[in-house]
Design an enzyme around this catalytic site. Structure first.
Site, short mmCIF file in Angstrom:
data_model
loop_
_atom_site.label_atom_id
_atom_site.label_comp_id
_atom_site.label_asym_id
_atom_site.label_seq_id
_atom_site.Cartn_x
_atom_site.Cartn_y
_atom_site.Cartn_z
N GLU A 85 15.96 28.48 -15.93
CA GLU A 85 16.39 27.69 -14.93
C GLU A 85 15.45 26.18 -15.04
O GLU A 85 14.79 25.93 -13.90
CB GLU A 85 16.22 28.05 -13.48
CG GLU A 85 15.04 28.91 -13.40
CD GLU A 85 15.01 29.60 -11.87
OE1 GLU A 85 15.16 28.75 -10.90
OE2 GLU A 85 14.83 30.81 -11.70
N ARG A 145 19.02 21.17 -11.15
CA ARG A 145 18.67 22.70 -12.25
C ARG A 145 19.89 23.33 -12.49
O ARG A 145 20.79 22.99 -11.99
CB ARG A 145 17.75 23.52 -11.05
CG ARG A 145 17.47 24.61 -11.48
CD ARG A 145 16.42 25.46 -10.60
NE ARG A 145 17.00 25.93 -9.37
CZ ARG A 145 16.59 25.27 -7.98
NH1 ARG A 145 15.94 24.21 -8.15
NH2 ARG A 145 17.29 25.74 -6.95
N GLU A 183 20.76 26.97 -13.99
CA GLU A 183 20.14 28.47 -14.30
C GLU A 183 20.97 29.28 -14.55
O GLU A 183 22.43 29.58 -14.06
CB GLU A 183 19.42 28.81 -12.63
CG GLU A 183 19.21 30.15 -12.70
CD GLU A 183 18.42 30.50 -11.45
OE1 GLU A 183 18.70 29.89 -10.32
OE2 GLU A 183 17.51 31.33 -11.12
N ASP A 210 17.79 42.58 20.65
CA ASP A 210 18.27 44.01 20.38
C ASP A 210 19.13 43.62 19.00
O ASP A 210 19.92 44.92 18.49
CB ASP A 210 19.46 44.41 21.39
CG ASP A 210 18.56 44.90 22.65
OD1 ASP A 210 17.41 45.15 22.35
OD2 ASP A 210 19.17 44.93 23.75
N HIS A 263 13.33 24.90 -2.09
CA HIS A 263 13.81 25.80 -1.50
C HIS A 263 14.66 25.53 -0.26
O HIS A 263 14.54 26.11 0.91
CB HIS A 263 12.75 26.97 -1.10
CG HIS A 263 11.98 27.42 -2.11
ND1 HIS A 263 10.72 27.94 -2.14
CD2 HIS A 263 12.64 27.67 -3.42
CE1 HIS A 263 10.45 28.54 -3.27
NE2 HIS A 263 11.52 28.62 -3.99
N HIS A 267 13.35 37.74 -7.43
CA HIS A 267 12.23 37.71 -8.27
C HIS A 267 11.65 38.99 -8.86
O HIS A 267 10.90 39.89 -8.01
CB HIS A 267 11.20 36.84 -7.62
CG HIS A 267 11.50 35.40 -7.41
ND1 HIS A 267 10.69 34.32 -6.90
CD2 HIS A 267 12.74 34.68 -7.95
CE1 HIS A 267 11.34 33.31 -7.02
NE2 HIS A 267 12.59 33.45 -7.44
N HIS A 292 8.13 23.50 -11.48
CA HIS A 292 8.30 25.23 -11.52
C HIS A 292 8.27 25.42 -12.85
O HIS A 292 8.52 24.78 -13.79
CB HIS A 292 9.43 25.48 -10.37
CG HIS A 292 10.86 25.24 -10.74
ND1 HIS A 292 11.49 25.51 -12.08
CD2 HIS A 292 11.47 24.05 -10.46
CE1 HIS A 292 12.63 24.97 -11.94
NE2 HIS A 292 12.91 24.20 -10.92
N HIS A 351 12.23 33.94 -14.18
CA HIS A 351 11.35 34.93 -13.84
C HIS A 351 12.38 36.25 -13.95
O HIS A 351 13.20 36.00 -14.29
CB HIS A 351 11.31 34.96 -12.34
CG HIS A 351 12.48 34.55 -11.46
ND1 HIS A 351 13.58 35.45 -11.24
CD2 HIS A 351 13.02 33.17 -11.09
CE1 HIS A 351 14.68 34.78 -10.44
NE2 HIS A 351 14.37 33.52 -10.66
N ASP A 356 21.37 35.38 -10.07
CA ASP A 356 20.66 34.12 -9.80
C ASP A 356 21.32 33.06 -10.66
O ASP A 356 20.74 32.82 -11.60
CB ASP A 356 19.25 34.57 -9.93
CG ASP A 356 18.50 33.29 -9.47
OD1 ASP A 356 18.71 32.29 -8.65
OD2 ASP A 356 17.00 33.53 -9.42
N TYR A 378 13.75 16.76 -10.70
CA TYR A 378 13.69 16.41 -9.45
C TYR A 378 13.13 15.07 -9.49
O TYR A 378 11.80 14.95 -9.53
CB TYR A 378 13.17 17.23 -8.48
CG TYR A 378 13.72 18.82 -8.95
CD1 TYR A 378 14.82 19.39 -8.39
CD2 TYR A 378 12.89 19.44 -9.93
CE1 TYR A 378 15.22 20.59 -8.82
CE2 TYR A 378 13.35 20.69 -10.13
CZ TYR A 378 14.28 21.37 -9.47
OH TYR A 378 14.75 22.57 -9.89
N ASP A 419 22.24 26.93 -5.56
CA ASP A 419 21.53 28.09 -6.26
C ASP A 419 22.10 29.16 -5.50
O ASP A 419 21.61 29.33 -4.42
CB ASP A 419 20.16 27.68 -6.20
CG ASP A 419 19.31 28.91 -6.91
OD1 ASP A 419 20.00 30.06 -7.38
OD2 ASP A 419 18.02 28.68 -7.09
#
Ligand code: GLY
Ligand code: MN
Ligand code: MN
Length: 440
Positions: free
Chosen positions: A385, A406, A408, A42, A244, A362, A351, A355, A272, A389, A261
């Site tokens: 960004e 990273r 960004e 619910d 991610h 995105h 990567h 973007h 971002d 790694y 991030d």
């Protein structure tokens, strides 16, 4: 913190006018709202309006459909929920049909339950139907049923639409260029995100949990009436190498880096930002060396984020700096041009460099036009960004293992160059270390 602003009814109306002018009077545009999504049993997820629908209407309710019929007396029609005190008592206020007209400038408003009766007549004698085909199977079937209900009447002289066109073609191109008010909303989101990142750097110390740092972001965003534009990534040590990572439940270790991030969403407009800093406040030598490469790559990419340059130019600039740096440190071997051409840097930088950013993190908008990278133009907002790694690998010196970095920022392309709208946040090594020593 500066005062937050709002998009005016006039701006929403201008957007609808522009879209209608682009599609022409032989067309009808249909945009459904987002649905409420069940989280479990619910309990629902907090409602987030569909970005296309919101962009054109400012109407923040589920179970709604906006219809634009250029050239008719009522060009903007909203199908929505009827006001119902019982529903309002349980789930909150609703605009109702009167509110849709009075507060959102619909020229007509009808209950959503009546849409099957009314919509086919609005489609009559229109050649083209513009909508986001393929996103919602139930809605696709409904649109086809409306068209079919007209097809059976062709002998009465009624024409059914015979072309279905993705609305993205015009609408997403419009969304790609941010108006002054949209830019301001994004600057404000960026400011709140910056203060959250600063707080995180100040409170960070070994043995805290990743989620304790995550909590600082949630607190700061909510304190300013905002929410996360996406689930924050708070990854210490090896978790920084999971692109991610959102578990955010590990202990932060002395000597590790922490990659965060996280960005606030202001009235649906995203920021971002990623920063990477040492859990204990001091970069080790290996961390410092890799960090400086990523930072130099980011400066090079921002430098290339200029009107007239191609979308891919910032990425190519970042790749060149990263490949050069990795060769210098001995992580890559061989000829620079060959490493770039054959993408041999990809085990460390897998990567792209950015973007579009806007109502979606995105964001929408084509990256290529006619098969070529498109040119950057004033009003576009993109992220920059780059990252490095290093996963454990017996062929790589252990001192580099589990370093994930990273950096960004969010960049608005201007007439003469760019504006880094997240620029207030430290990213030089010395500045990060100084901020981490300072009192909150
Ligand atoms: N935060 C999502 C991204 O950086 O693309
Ligand atoms: Mn990000
Ligand atoms: Mn991003």
């Amino acid at each position: 913190m500066q005062k937050n602003i709002k998009i005016s009814r006039q701006e929403y109306s201008d957007r609808r006018r522009r879209l209608m002018d682009l599609v022409g009077n032989d067309s009808i545009i249909i945009i459904p709202s987002a649905d409420v999504k069940v989280r479990n049993r619910d309990a629902d997820f907090a409602f987030r309006q569909d970005s296309d629908f919101l962009y054109l209407t400012g109407f923040n309710e589920p179970q709604s459909v906006a219809v634009l019929i250029p050239g008719l007396e009522a060009e903007f029609i909203l199908f929505c929920r009827e006001k119902d005190p019982q529903t309002e008592l349980w789930t909150g206020r609703m605009a109702g049909l009167k509110g849709a007209v009075d507060d959102y400038d619909a020229e007509d408003a009808y209950p959503l339950d009546d849409i099957d009766e009314i919509l086919p007549s609005l489609m009559q004698n229109r050649k083209k139907v513009y909508y986001s085909i393929g996103h919602n199977t139930g809605f696709d079937l409904q649109v086809i049923a409306w068209v079919n209900s007209l097809r059976v009447k062709v002998r009465k002289g009624i024409q059914a639409p015979h072309e279905f066109i993705l609305l993205d073609k015009y609408l997403h191109e419009m969304r790609l260029f941010k108006s002054p008010v949209e830019q301001e909303l994004m600057r404000h989101a960026a400011k709140v995100s910056i203060s959250a990142h600063e707080k995180a750097m100040r409170v960070c110390q070994p043995e805290l949990m990743e989620y304790e740092i995550d909590a600082e972001y949630l607190y700061t965003f909510r304190k300013h009436g905002m929410e996360p534009a996406y689930t924050s990534i708070v990854g210490g040590g090896e978790n920084a190498c999971i692109l991610h990572y959102i578990d955010n439940n590990a202990t932060l270790k002395d000597g590790d880096l922490l990659l965060i991030d996280a960005g606030a969403e202001n009235q649906a407009y995203a920021s971002d930002i990623t920063r990477t800093f040492p859990v204990n406040g001091r970069f080790s030598e290996a961390q410092r060396q890799l960090y400086q490469i990523v930072l130099d790559a980011q400066y090079a990419a921002i430098e290339q984020s200029q009107p007239g340059n191609n979308w891919d130019d910032p990425h190519q600039a970042a790749v060149r700096v990263i490949a050069t740096g990795l060769i210098e440190l001995g992580l890559l071997e061989g000829d620079l041009e060959e490493i770039i051409k054959e993408e041999k840097y990809k085990p460390f930088y897998m990567h792209k460099t950015g973007h579009w950013l806007g109502l979606d993190v995105h964001d929408v908008g084509d990256y290529k036009l006619n098969g070529e990278w498109r040119k950057l133009e004033a009003g576009m907002v993109l992220t920059v960004e780059p990252g490095i790694y290093v996963s454990p690998d017996k062929n790589i010196d252990e001192k580099w293992w589990n370093i994930g970095i990273r950096i960004e920022d969010d960049v608005l392309i201007t007439e003469n160059g760019n504006e880094v709208i997240t620029d207030g946040l430290v990213k030089e090594i010395d500045d990060i270390e100084a901020l981490m020593q300072s009192e909150s």
